[in-house]
Design a protein around this motif. Structure first.
Motif, short mmCIF file in Angstrom:
data_model
loop_
_atom_site.label_atom_id
_atom_site.label_comp_id
_atom_site.label_asym_id
_atom_site.label_seq_id
_atom_site.Cartn_x
_atom_site.Cartn_y
_atom_site.Cartn_z
N ARG A 105 -34.91 61.06 -0.87
CA ARG A 105 -36.28 61.53 -0.88
C ARG A 105 -36.33 63.05 -0.79
O ARG A 105 -37.09 63.71 -1.50
N GLY A 106 -35.50 63.62 0.07
CA GLY A 106 -35.47 65.07 0.22
C GLY A 106 -35.00 65.77 -1.04
O GLY A 106 -35.52 66.83 -1.42
N MET A 107 -34.00 65.20 -1.70
CA MET A 107 -33.51 65.80 -2.95
C MET A 107 -34.58 65.79 -4.03
O MET A 107 -34.75 66.77 -4.76
N VAL A 108 -35.32 64.68 -4.12
CA VAL A 108 -36.38 64.59 -5.13
C VAL A 108 -37.49 65.60 -4.81
O VAL A 108 -37.99 66.28 -5.70
N LEU A 167 -37.24 63.15 -14.71
CA LEU A 167 -37.35 62.75 -13.31
C LEU A 167 -38.37 61.63 -13.14
O LEU A 167 -38.10 60.63 -12.46
N LEU A 168 -39.53 61.79 -13.76
CA LEU A 168 -40.57 60.77 -13.65
C LEU A 168 -40.12 59.46 -14.29
O LEU A 168 -40.40 58.38 -13.76
N GLU A 169 -39.42 59.55 -15.41
CA GLU A 169 -38.91 58.35 -16.08
C GLU A 169 -37.89 57.64 -15.19
O GLU A 169 -37.93 56.41 -15.04
N LYS A 170 -36.99 58.40 -14.58
CA LYS A 170 -35.96 57.80 -13.71
C LYS A 170 -36.60 57.13 -12.50
O LYS A 170 -36.25 56.00 -12.15
N LEU A 171 -37.55 57.82 -11.85
CA LEU A 171 -38.20 57.24 -10.67
C LEU A 171 -39.06 56.03 -11.04
O LEU A 171 -39.13 55.06 -10.28
N ASP A 193 -46.58 55.12 -11.71
CA ASP A 193 -46.92 55.64 -13.03
C ASP A 193 -46.28 57.01 -13.20
O ASP A 193 -45.95 57.68 -12.24
N LYS A 194 -46.14 57.40 -14.46
CA LYS A 194 -45.46 58.65 -14.79
C LYS A 194 -46.45 59.77 -15.09
O LYS A 194 -46.23 60.58 -15.97
N SER A 195 -47.53 59.82 -14.33
CA SER A 195 -48.60 60.74 -14.69
C SER A 195 -48.32 62.19 -14.30
O SER A 195 -48.52 63.08 -15.11
N SER A 196 -47.83 62.44 -13.09
CA SER A 196 -47.66 63.84 -12.70
C SER A 196 -46.49 64.00 -11.75
O SER A 196 -45.99 63.04 -11.16
N LEU A 197 -46.10 65.24 -11.59
CA LEU A 197 -45.01 65.60 -10.69
C LEU A 197 -45.40 65.40 -9.23
O LEU A 197 -44.55 65.22 -8.37
N LEU A 198 -46.70 65.37 -8.97
CA LEU A 198 -47.19 65.16 -7.61
C LEU A 198 -46.80 63.78 -7.09
O LEU A 198 -46.50 63.61 -5.91
N LYS A 199 -46.78 62.78 -7.97
CA LYS A 199 -46.35 61.43 -7.58
C LYS A 199 -44.90 61.44 -7.11
O LYS A 199 -44.55 60.78 -6.14
N ARG A 242 -36.60 48.15 -12.13
CA ARG A 242 -37.65 47.36 -12.79
C ARG A 242 -37.06 46.44 -13.86
O ARG A 242 -37.51 45.31 -14.03
N SER A 243 -36.08 46.92 -14.59
CA SER A 243 -35.51 46.11 -15.66
C SER A 243 -34.68 44.94 -15.13
O SER A 243 -34.60 43.89 -15.78
N MET A 244 -34.08 45.09 -13.96
CA MET A 244 -33.26 44.02 -13.38
C MET A 244 -34.08 43.06 -12.52
O MET A 244 -33.57 42.03 -12.08
N GLU A 245 -35.34 43.37 -12.28
CA GLU A 245 -36.19 42.55 -11.41
C GLU A 245 -36.35 41.13 -11.93
O GLU A 245 -36.40 40.18 -11.14
N ASP A 246 -36.37 40.96 -13.24
CA ASP A 246 -36.57 39.63 -13.83
C ASP A 246 -35.31 38.77 -13.77
O ASP A 246 -35.37 37.57 -14.00
#
Length: 181
Positions: free
Chosen positions: A50-53, A77-81, A89-95, A150-154
Motif C-alpha cells: 500500500r505504501g509503495m502504491v 498502475l490503474l490497470e494492474k490494481l 474502477d480505473k477512473s482516476s489516480l485518486l482511487k 479478478r480473472s482467477m476468481e471464477d
C-alpha cells in the motif's frame, strides 16, 4: 506543575507524549482479527505494498498532467490494481492513492470463498484451504494468504477427489459412480 529537573528532561527528550507507538496497532489488530491473518508479517507486507502504491501515485502527481509518461504509467498502475481487484474502477489516480490494507486482504482466498458461499466463515475457509480441499485453476492451494485476481476468481473450486466436492455432488444428485473409483 513544577519545572522538570535535568535528568527528567533528559529522559523525556526521547518520549513523545502526543503520539504513542501503539496507536497504529489498533487498526492493525482489527484487520488481523477481521481477516484472520495468521502472521503479522502478512499485514506488514500488505501495508508495504500500500505504501509503495501511495508513493508511486505521489511521484506521478508531481509530473505534468499532459506528460505521456505520466499518462502511460497511470494507466498501467490503474490497470494492474483493477485486475488484482484492489480498486473497483480505473477512473482516476485518486482511487489508487487511497487503497487500504483491507482492500488487499479482501482479495485473499478465504475471504473470496466466504463471499462466494463456499464456506460460512473465514476461519472455516482457512481450515479447508490448509487441508488441501480447494484449488484455483488446476493448482491445489494450501496457503490461505493466496491472493486471487479478478480473472482467477471464477476458477476457485473444490478439489476433484475431495470429500466436500463429493458431498456437494451428492446433494445436487450429480454424483457419478465412475468418479468414486
Amino acid at each position: 506543575m513544577r519545572p522538570l529537573k535535568h535528568h527528567e528532561q533528559k529522559l523525556l527528550k526521547k518520549v513523545n507524549l502526543y503520539s504513542w507507538k501503539g496507536d497504529a496497532n489498533i487498526r492493525e489488530a482489527k484487520v488481523i482479527r477481521r481477516y484472520h491473518l495468521q502472521d503479522r508479517s502478512d499485514y506488514t507486507s500488505y501495508d508495504r505494498i500500500r505504501g509503495m502504491v501511495t508513493r508511486l501515485c505521489a511521484k506521478l502527481k508531481t509530473l505534468p498532467n499532459d506528460d505521456t509518461f505520466r499518462i502511460a504509467m497511470t494507466e498501467q498502475l490503474l490497470e494492474k490494481l483493477y485486475n488484482m481487484g484492489v480498486i473497483n474502477d480505473k477512473s482516476s489516480l485518486l482511487k489508487a492513492e487511497n487503497i487500504t490494507v483491507s482492500a488487499i486482504c479482501r482479495r485473499r482466498l478465504p475471504v473470496l470463498m466466504v463471499r462466494s458461499r463456499m464456506a460460512e466463515t473465514i476461519k472455516i475457509a482457512i481450515t479447508l484451504i490448509e487441508t488441501g480441499q480447494v484449488r484455483v485453476g488446476p493448482n491445489v492451494v494450501t496457503d490461505p494468504a493466496f491472493l486471487v485476481t479478478r480473472s482467477m476468481e471464477d476458477f476457485v473450486t473444490w478439489v476433484d477427489t475431495g470429500k466436500i466436492r463429493r458431498a456437494v455432488q451428492k446433494y445436487n444428485d450429480k454424483l457419478d459412480d465412475f468418479d468414486l473409483l
